[in-house]
Design an enzyme around this catalytic site. Structure first.
Site, PDB file in Angstrom:
ATOM      1  N   TYR A  33      -3.867  -0.908  14.275  1.00 54.28           N
ATOM      2  CA  TYR A  33      -2.889  -1.623  15.097  1.00 54.28           C
ATOM      3  C   TYR A  33      -1.543  -0.945  15.002  1.00 54.28           C
ATOM      4  CZ  TYR A  33      -0.635  -4.015  11.125  1.00 54.28           C
ATOM      5  OH  TYR A  33       0.064  -4.302   9.992  1.00 54.28           O
ATOM      6  N   LYS A 149      -2.813   2.586   9.565  1.00 59.33           N
ATOM      7  CA  LYS A 149      -2.424   1.192   9.838  1.00 59.33           C
ATOM      8  C   LYS A 149      -3.627   0.422  10.372  1.00 59.33           C
ATOM      9  CE  LYS A 149       1.545  -1.276  11.835  1.00 59.33           C
ATOM     10  NZ  LYS A 149       2.098  -1.905  10.656  1.00 59.33           N
ATOM     11  N   GLU A 182       5.047  -0.444  -1.767  1.00 61.56           N
ATOM     12  CA  GLU A 182       5.711  -0.932  -0.547  1.00 61.56           C
ATOM     13  C   GLU A 182       5.477  -2.429  -0.452  1.00 61.56           C
ATOM     14  OE1 GLU A 182       3.810   0.459   3.076  1.00 61.56           O
ATOM     15  OE2 GLU A 182       1.857   0.433   2.093  1.00 61.56           O
ATOM     16  N   LEU A 207       2.224   3.137   3.811  1.00 61.26           N
ATOM     17  CA  LEU A 207       2.348   3.401   5.241  1.00 61.26           C
ATOM     18  C   LEU A 207       3.629   4.201   5.479  1.00 61.26           C
ATOM     19  CD1 LEU A 207       0.940   2.610   7.962  1.00 61.26           C
ATOM     20  CD2 LEU A 207       2.788   0.961   8.220  1.00 61.26           C
TER      21      LEU A 207
END
Ligand code: PLP
Length: 287
Positions: A33, A149, A182, A207
């Site tokens: 996505y 992702k 993250e 990411l």
């Protein structure tokens, strides 16, 4: 006002939008996505998100559902139909529909694609940024390819829920070396006790945030010492400032980490300045 979604080739009313029960996204989380922020009705950081989408698809050997130009038209149309001035556009692409089997279907089905858009309350977002948010830390429990992702977001959803239950907006994952990777839906930053702006480098299992990259580019003319260097939760708790970046958060000041107040407990000057610079660049369509 009616909401619209794009599903496999056409816009349908949001309430009627549906995908097949054997879509591999639904059965196996076999899909990727992307999320674009929308400001003034325009896509923010458009190019960076397209590039990352294509990389995510290529890494998983999922075919591109359409060319970049056509995709951009669909995204813009989703924004237009849903009358989004300030908000988010979501795109999901899965490997498609096939009889259930873990291995890739042969022949390859057409990839399936869904686009949705939603309006966000800009005043509420600004109020949240002015106050700052809390984060918690949690052990990293995601797979080894967080650079892709994917729609496989269960650990992220669990982490967000844990944060919410503690009155916080975000959870930071901490890897086995004791370093923050993250957030569940954002990249993590601090201005450390020595005044150095730090965020994890992208060789780590994170990411490659598009907002992160643009914020780094915006640092160019600022007089801010910056290093792509990992930090521990302890360093974050002793930091002068902390903040997160992402298409949803933009640049969002963090004022507590695991309940420990950061700096003066209010958004710091670096985070505040970078948020203003990022929004200014987005509104001027230079990113
Ligand atoms: N890290 C994770 C796990 C995310 O889900 C996101 C955004 O959704 C980010 C970082 C920030 O990435 P971007 O700035 O491209 O939105």
């Amino acid at each position: 006002m009616s909401r619209w979604a794009y599903v496999n080739g056409r816009f349908v009313r949001h309430g009627d939008a549906a995908v097949h029960i054997e879509d591999r996204g639904y059965q196996l989380a076999d899909g990727v996505y992307e999320v674009w922020a929308v400001m003034g009705g325009k896509l923010v950081d458009s190019l960076g998100h397209f590039e990352r989408l294509e990389r995510s698809l290529d890494e998983l050997r999922i075919a591109r559902p359409m060319g970049r130009k056509a995709l951009e038209l669909v995204l813009r149309e989703a924004v237009r139909r849903n009358r989004v001035r300030y908000g988010l556009v979501y795109l999901q692409v899965t490997r498609g529909v096939a009889r259930r089997d873990h291995a890739f279907p042969d022949p390859q089905p057409l990839p399936a694609m869904v686009v949705t858009a939603k309006t966000l309350d800009r005043k509420a977002a600004e109020a949240r940024a002015a106050k700052g948010v809390g984060v918690i830390t949690l052990p990293e429990n995601r797979w080894g390819r967080c650079d892709i992702k994917t729609v496989g977001l269960l650990p992220n959803a669990m982490a967000k829920q844990a944060a919410k239950e503690q009155g916080c907006a975000e959870a930071w994952f901490v890897d086995p070396d004791g370093l923050v990777t993250e957030g569940a839906s954002s990249n993590a930053w601090i201005v450390d006790a020595d005044g150095v702006l730090r965020t994890r480098d992208t060789t780590a299992n994170i990411l490659r945030g598009v907002t992160r990259k643009s914020v780094i580019a915006l640092l160019g003319e600022q007089n801010i010492r910056f290093e792509e260097r990992a930090f521990t939760p302890q360093e974050a708790k002793q930091a002068r400032e902390a903040f997160i970046t992402g298409a949803g958060a933009l640049v969002l000041p963090v004022v507590t980490v695991d309940g420990k107040v950061i700096g003066d407990g209010v958004p710091g000057p670096v985070a505040t300045r970078l948020r203003a610079l990022y929004i200014e660049a987005a509104q001027a369509s230079v990113i």
